[in-house]
Design an enzyme around this catalytic site. Structure first.
Site, PDB file in Angstrom:
ATOM      1  N   HIS A   1       0.832  -1.219   0.000  1.00 53.07           N
ATOM      2  CA  HIS A   1       0.000   0.000   0.000  1.00 53.07           C
ATOM      3  C   HIS A   1       0.861   1.261   0.000  1.00 53.07           C
ATOM      4  CE1 HIS A   1      -3.286  -2.766   1.247  1.00 53.07           C
ATOM      5  NE2 HIS A   1      -2.314  -3.297   1.961  1.00 53.07           N
TER       6      HIS A   1
ATOM      7  N   SER B   1      14.188  21.821 -16.556  1.00 50.52           N
ATOM      8  CA  SER B   1      13.009  22.660 -16.758  1.00 50.52           C
ATOM      9  C   SER B   1      13.405  23.922 -17.486  1.00 50.52           C
ATOM     10  CB  SER B   1      12.407  22.996 -15.393  1.00 50.52           C
ATOM     11  OG  SER B   1      11.609  24.156 -15.474  1.00 50.52           O
TER      12      SER B   1
ATOM     13  N   LYS C   1      15.943  21.956 -11.610  1.00 51.46           N
ATOM     14  CA  LYS C   1      15.229  20.701 -11.811  1.00 51.46           C
ATOM     15  C   LYS C   1      16.038  19.601 -12.496  1.00 51.46           C
ATOM     16  CE  LYS C   1      11.526  19.914 -11.182  1.00 51.46           C
ATOM     17  NZ  LYS C   1      10.153  19.865 -10.876  1.00 51.46           N
TER      18      LYS C   1
ATOM     19  N   ASN D   1      14.503  16.165 -13.887  1.00 49.56           N
ATOM     20  CA  ASN D   1      13.211  15.474 -13.989  1.00 49.56           C
ATOM     21  C   ASN D   1      13.335  14.086 -14.621  1.00 49.56           C
ATOM     22  OD1 ASN D   1      11.852  17.685 -12.895  1.00 49.56           O
ATOM     23  ND2 ASN D   1      11.594  18.636 -14.915  1.00 49.56           N
TER      24      ASN D   1
ATOM     25  N   GLU E   1       8.556   8.962 -17.090  1.00 46.31           N
ATOM     26  CA  GLU E   1       7.164   9.410 -17.214  1.00 46.31           C
ATOM     27  C   GLU E   1       6.612   9.034 -18.590  1.00 46.31           C
ATOM     28  OE1 GLU E   1       6.665  13.491 -15.038  1.00 46.31           O
ATOM     29  OE2 GLU E   1       8.748  13.277 -15.647  1.00 46.31           O
TER      30      GLU E   1
END
Ligand code: ARG
Length: 462
Positions: A159, A280, A286, A288, A293
Site C-alpha cells: 500500500h 526545466s 530541476k 526530472n 514518465e
C-alpha cells in the site's frame, strides 16, 4: 501513357475515386512487410514449379525479379504508388512490369487473404525474437545492479506504506521475474504464430494442386492451418501478441512509477544519471525523470492498440473482411513502442545508483521489524493472533514514547508479554530481520544471492 488497369479492376467501371484510393490503401504502413512478402512469394513460386504449375525458368525469372525488387526497396530506389493499395500488389505489379508474363503467374492458387496473414506471421516471428532479445538485455541490467546490492537493505512496501525490510537485490530481481513471464508469454505466442495459412486462398482453398506443406517447410513454419475459412480470418495471434506487448508495457510502467517516486527528494532512494534526466525551461534546479514518465504514459497507447485489435475482431462475419487490414497498424504501433521503452528502461537501469546511505539512515522508521517480532513470539509458543495483538500494542506504545521497538528495555516488553526474552533483540532492527528470512523466495540476502547466481546462469545461456 495510357493507364494500365489492374486486373482485379476489370470488373469495375472506370478508375476508383481518389477518396477511395486514399481510404483503402495500406501501403503507407505495410511497406515494412516487404521482406516477408518477397520470401513468401519465392516459396510460393518454388512450390508452383515443383507442382508443375509454372516452369523452372518461369520460377527463376520470378525469383530473380523479386530479389531485385527487394534490393530496390532496401536502397530506397523503389517507387511506391498508393494506387496499388498494399505491399502485395505493389510488389506483384513491379514484378510484372519487370519480367512480363511469368510475373502474372505468381499469384496462382493464392489470394492476398492468405498472403497477408503469411507475411504478418513471418514478421511477427522475427519481432518476437527482437522483443525477447531486448527483454533479456533489460533483465541482465537488473541482475547486474542487483549484484551490487545483495546485502543493502531497503523498506519493502505494501500500500506504499513501509511493511518489512528487504534487500535491494530482491526488489530489483522482482522485475526480472516479471519480464521473465513476458519472455515466456512471447515464446508461447510464437507457437500460435508459427503456423502457415498459405494456400488457404481467398476463403476456400484452391482447385489447383497447391502443396501447402512445401511452402510451410520452406518458410520454417512448424505446421499448416487446417481450415481455410479460419486461416484467412484468424488474427487471434495478433491480439495475443499485442496483449504480450501490453503486459511488458505494464511492467515497465510499474518500474517507471517506482523510480519516479524513488528519485523524488522525499524518497531520495535512487539517482538516475544526468544523461537520462531532463531539466526545466523555467526552474533551473530541476532534474526530472521525464523518460520514465514517458515510458509510463506510452503504456496507454499499447492498451489502446489492444482494445482496437479486439474490437476489430469482435462480430466479424466468417471469412476474410477488409477490417483485418488494420491489424497491422496496431501490431506495429504496439511493438514499436515496447521496443523503444525496453531500450530506454535498460539504459536507465544501467545508469541508476541506489543511495544506500540515505536508505539505511531511514530504515528504523516505520516499524519494519514488527512482523519479525510477531514471528519471534510465535517461536516462543504464542499463538499468531495473540502475538499480532501484542506487537500491535507495543507499536502503539512506541509511537507514544517516540521509540523504536529495539529501543524498548526488557521491563517494557515484559508488560506486554512474558514470552519476550533477552534474545528478542536479535529479531529487531532491519539488518537483523532480513538475515532471519528463511523461506524460499524471501527477500533476504541469502535468497538474493542464490537468485542472482541462478539468473546469471539462466541469462547467460540465451
Ligand atoms: N492489404 C490487405 C490486408 O492487409 C490485403 C488483403 C486484401 N484482400 C482483399 N480481398 N481485398 O488485409
Amino acid at each position: 501513357m495510357a493507364k494500365a488497369k489492374k486486373s482485379w479492376e476489370k470488373r469495375l467501371a472506370g478508375e476508383p475515386d481518389e477518396l477511395t484510393v486514399d481510404f483503402v490503401e495500406s501501403l503507407s504502413y505495410d511497406t515494412r512487410l516487404y521482406k516477408y512478402d518477397i520470401v513468401g512469394s519465392i516459396a510460393h513460386a518454388q512450390m508452383l514449379a515443383e507442382q508443375k504449375l509454372i516452369t523452372k525458368s518461369e520460377f527463376k525469372a520470378i525469383k530473380d525479379g523479386l530479389i531485385e525488387i527487394g534490393e530496390e526497396i532496401v536502397e530506397g530506389r523503389f517507387k511506391f504508388d498508393k494506387k496499388y493499395e498494399d505491399i502485395h500488389m505493389a510488389i506483384e505489379a513491379a514484378l510484372i512490369a519487370r519480367i512480363g508474363q511469368p510475373g502474372g503467374k505468381l499469384h496462382t492458387g493464392r489470394s492476398r487473404n492468405d498472403q497477408v496473414s503469411t507475411d504478418v506471421r513471418l514478421w511477427m516471428r522475427d519481432e518476437i525474437e527482437i522483443l525477447q532479445g531486448k527483454i533479456t538485455l533489460l533483465q541482465k541490467a537488473f541482475v547486474k545492479l542487483a549484484s551490487k546490492h545483495g546485502e543493502n537493505i531497503m523498506p519493502g512496501y505494501t500500500h506504499l506504506q513501509r511493511a518489512q525490510p528487504i534487500v535491494i537485490a530482491s526488489y530489483l530481481l522482482s522485475f526480472v521475474e516479471q519480464f521473465e513471464r513476458d519472455f515466456i508469454r512471447l515464446k508461447n505466442c510464437r507457437d500460435l504464430v508459427n503456423i502457415s495459412p498459405l494456400g488457404s486462398g481467398a476463403v476456400a482453398g484452391s482447385t489447383l494442386p497447391i502443396d501447402r506443406k512445401s511452402t510451410a517447410r520452406q518458410l520454417g513454419f512448424a505446421d499448416i492451418s487446417y481450415n481455410s475459412i479460419d486461416a484467412v480470418s484468424d488474427r487471434d495471434f495478433c491480439a495475443e501478441f499485442i496483449f504480450d506487448c501490453a503486459m511488458i508495457a505494464t511492467h515497465l510502467s510499474r518500474l517507471a512509477e517506482d523510480w519516479i517516486i524513488y528519485s523524488s527528494a522525499e524518497f531520495a532512494f535512487v539517482r538516475i544519471a544526468d544523461s537520462f534526466c531532463t531539466s526545466s525551461s523555467m526552474m533551473p534546479q530541476k532534474r526530472n525523470p521525464d523518460v520514465l514518465e514517458l515510458v509510463r504514459a506510452k503504456t496507454g497507447s499499447v492498451y489502446g492498440s489492444l482494445m482496437a485489435m479486439l474490437t476489430m475482431l469482435k462480430s466479424q462475419p466468417s471469412g476474410y473482411n477488409r477490417d483485418l487490414q488494420e491489424d497491422k497498424i496496431h501490431i506495429f504501433a504496439a511493438s514499436d513502442i515496447v521496443e523503444a521503452s525496453l531500450d530506454m528502461a535498460r539504459a536507465v537501469v544501467s545508469h541508476t545508483k541506489f543511495n544506500t546511505k540515505t536508505i539505511s539512515a531511514g530504515l528504523e522508521e516505520g516499524f519494519l521489524d514488527a512482523t519479525a517480532l510477531v514471528e519471534y513470539l510465535v517461536g516462543k509458543g504464542v499463538a499468531f493472533r495473540k502475538a499480532h495483538g501484542v506487537v500491535g500494542s507495543l507499536v502503539a506504545y512506541c509511537e507514544q514514547q517516540t521509540k523504536k521497538l529495539a529501543e524498548l528495555n526488557l521491563d517494557e516488553f515484559e508488560k506486554y508479554s512474558s514470552a519476550i526474552e533477552k534474545d528478542v533483540y536479535e529479531s529487531l532492527g532491519a539488518a537483523n530481520v532480513v538475515k532471519k528470512y528463511i523461506t524460499e523466495g524471501a527477500a533476504g540476502p541469502e535468497q538474493a544471492k542464490r537468485q542472482i547466481a541462478y539468473w546469471n546462469k539462466q541469462l547467460e545461456q540465451r
